[in-house]
Structure formats: structure tokens, C-alpha cells
Design an enzyme around this catalytic site. Structure first.
Site: not given
Ligand code: A3P
Length: 357
Positions: A105-106, A108-109, A168, A192, A255, A323, A325
Site C-alpha cells: 500500500s506504500g 516502504t515510502w 501490517h 491504496r 497512497y 517498482r 510507484g
């Protein structure tokens, strides 16, 4: 849990201690150089949770055993840790910030953005030796579910406040004082478009050894509610409701919204954690520096994100977390009918909540 280790900075610097003074968040891997290998710390025994885990419904998906814990499907290997974490293993503190999400779902960002924002005084985002220029974001922000799954959740007890951690897990699977808010722990949730999430998951698993996996299999598991951490609609709804009830405690992000306005999101994150940007910081370009540091291009180009891997039960290459994004990539892989069917299921499940995915 026992055996809480001394915090030792990999760099050899002064150890950060939880002594009541705000000093966190510190990059997790710097504090615990052993990270998940953890060979030098005894794992807490998890056998006491065997009975409760064996009573959970089970199924095998592609050779992987899954358990249904309070309605949510998790890997069997994570189930004992989840119970341990919920039943007192994790001690939330006022000032803690938990980043919660469904995988892909984003996460890492958001972990990178939140870390860069909260740690900006000790680690200015433009500095060449910023932790995010030498560590994967998941090595900066500890992943509680994994640590507890291997019996090493106690390591986060030694981190200085304010702590920034990730999960998570569904909200109702977290410790009761996190669920009811009395611990003072804040939550940032990222959600997301589920069509993009499932396409992202498919690519991620294929890049990590599951070349045989068809998109249809992943799609079906999302529609049926049996995917990892599913049903996704319940996961999302729990955080959505909590955010509506108390927006100062649970920040609900999308996201797609972060893509549209990363700088606005960084400001929102800073306000939410009680560290709004000062005029001087704004003038110095701190927000733009954080956005740039955490951009897909910047993170992808770091050596730490081009090599190495995360995980203990399975290894996920660092590069596979980055990947395309973008929003709407599902259209390159799924028919409009498949998209409409999943949207229809979600509309029905989210009906009356005010949330439209
Ligand atoms: P795609 O596979 O659609 O490209 P997670 O971190 O929850 O595992 O999510 C991974 C998704 O977030 C991937 O989506 C990945 O490309 C995207 N992503 C990772 N870092 C990003 C960044 N800095 N900016 C935008 N998207 C990012």
C-alpha cells in the site's frame, strides 16, 4: 519477555537510551546491528501460545500454512508472535507512532517519509550520511510483526522515545491500549486502490521466487478475503473508523493522495506527530529535502536498496520494494470487468462507512 539487549550503535556512537528524554526515532539497524539475525540475543519462548494458535482455523495456500486470527488471515509462522504482541509482549508508550498498512500500500515510502520527518533534527534530510542513504527504510523502522514472530519483540523496549514502528496487523489485533487509545500511541495508516495493491503484490511475489503465481490467484484471494492480512475491507474499515472517531490519534492516508502532494503529506505527518515545521525549516527547504530523499528515484538508487533482502521466514529482495510507484497500473494487467468486480465487492463491504476506494 526477557533478554532485552543493551542498545549498541553499529557506528559505535553513544547508545540511545529510553530515559524519558526525547531522542528517537533512531535507525533501527544502527541500534541493533544484528537486526533479524539476532544470533546474540536469546529469543523469548513462544510455546505458551501454541494452544491458542492451534485453535485458530487453518488452511494451506500454495504450500504455506495460514491461520485465521480473530477473522484475519496471517502466516502460521506469524501467529504465535501476533498473540504474544497483543497479550502484553508489546508495551506501547505515549509518543509512539505506529505505521500500519496492508502490504503493497506504500508502506516502504511512508516509513521513509515518517522516519525522515521525525528524525530530522538529529539527521537532516539533506545530509549525505542520512540513514536512508545507507539503509533500507525497513531497516530504519522496526517491523513489529516480524520481531515478535521470532520472539525478539523485546528489542523495541530499549529504543528511545519517540519510537517509530511498523505493523501490517489489523487494528483489533494490536494490544488493547493501542486499540482504545489509552496508551497514547498514535497510528498512521496508509491505504491504496486495492486493484493496484494486488497487482503490486503479484509482481512482488514473482520477483521473490514465485514466478509460477498467476495474477488470477492473487485476484481471487483479494475478492474472497483470504489474502495475507485479509479480508482487506475489514482491515481498512477498522482504521478508517478509528480515524473518524479520533483524527488526532489515527491519521488515515491514501497512497494516491501522497503521490499527488508529497510535500503536503510531509507537513501533515509532522503536524500529526507534534513536530510541525518551523518557519525557518520551511525557508530552508526541509520539506522538499524530505520529499526528495524519499522519492522513488532517490530510494531506488541507494546501494542499500539495490542489494540485500528483508525477512526471516522468506527473503524479499530490497530492490523488489521499488517498482513503478504509480496509480492505475492495474489497467495494464486486469480487464475492466475484473476491476469492476473487485470495486463492487469493496463498495458493498464499505457501504455506509463514508469511505470510497
Ligand atoms: P508498485 O508495485 O505498484 O510500483 P509496500 O512498500 O507497501 O510494499 O508497497 C510497495 C509499492 O510502493 C510498490 O508499488 C512500490 O513501487 C511503491 N513505492 C515504493 N517506494 C515508493 C516511493 N518512494 N514513492 C512512490 N511509490 C513507492
Amino acid at each position: 519477555m526477557t533478554n532485552t539487549p543493551e542498545v549498541v550503535l553499529a557506528s559505535g556512537g553513544a547508545p540511545p537510551r529510553h530515559d524519558g528524554r526525547a531522542a528517537g526515532p533512531v535507525a533501527f539497524k544502527d541500534a541493533f546491528a544484528f537486526a533479524f539475525a539476532a544470533g546474540d540475543v536469546d529469543a523469548a519462548p513462544l510455546e505458551q501460545y501454541d494452544a491458542v494458535v492451534s485453535a485458530m482455523p487453518a488452511r494451506v495456500s500454495h504450500g504455506t500454512k495460514m491461520r485465521q486470527n480473530q477473522g484475519y488471515w496471517v502466516l502460521d509462522a506469524f501467529a504465535r508472535g501476533a498473540v504474544a504482541m497483543q497479550r502484553g509482549g508489546f508495551a506501547p508508550r505515549a509518543g509512539d507512532v505506529l505505521i500500519a498498512s496492508l502490504p503493497k500500500s506504500g508502506t516502504t515510502w511512508l516509513r521513509a517519509l515518517a522516519f525522515a520527518t521525525m528524525a530530522r533534527r538529529a539527521s537532516p534530510p539533506a545530509s549525505p550520511d542520512h540513514p536512508l542513504r545507507r539503509l533500507n527504510p525497513h531497516d530504519c523502522v522496526p517491523y513489529l510483526d516480524m520481531l515478535f514472530a521470532v520472539g525478539r519483540g523485546a528489542v523495541v523496549d530499549a529504543l528511545p522515545s519517540p519510537r517509530l514502528m511498523g505493523t501490517h496487523m489489523a487494528l483489533s489485533l494490536l494490544p488493547p491500549t493501542v486499540v482504545d487509545g489509552t496508551s497514547g500511541c498514535k497510528i498512521i495508516y496508509i491505504c491504496r486502490d486495492q486493484k493496484d495493491v494486488l497487482v503490486s503484490m503479484w509482481h512482488f511475489l514473482k520477483r521473490n521466487g514465485r514466478q509460477d503465481l498467476s495474477l488470477q490467484e492473487v485476484y481471487d484471494s483479494f475478492c474472497e478475503g483470504t489474502c495475507f492480512q485479509g479480508p482487506v475491507w475489514d482491515h481498512i474499515l477498522e482504521y478508517w473508523k478509528a480515524s473518524n472517531e479520533d483524527p488526532a490519534r489515527v491519521l488515515f492516508l491514501r497512497y494516491e493522495q501522497v503521490l499527488q502532494d508529497p510535500a503536503g503529506t510531509v507537513r501533515e505527518l509532522a503536524r500529526f506527530v507534534g513536530q510541525p515545521f518551523t518557519g525557518a525549516e520551511e525557508d530552508a527547504g526541509a520539506v522538499a529535502d524530505i520529499v526528495e530523499l524519499c522519492s522513488l528515484e532517490s530510494l531506488r538508487s541507494q546501494r542499500a536498496n539495490r542489494e540485500g533482502a528483508q525477512g526471516v521466514f522468506a527473503k524479499f529482495s530490497h530492490e523488489s520494494y521499488f517498482r513503478k510507484g504509480v496509480a492505475g497500473d492495474w489497467m495494464s494487467h486486469m480487464s475492466p470487468e475484473m476491476g469492476e468486480r473487485l470495486d463492487g465487492i469493496l463498495r458493498e463491504r464499505l457501504d455506509g462507512s463514508g469511505l470510497v476506494l
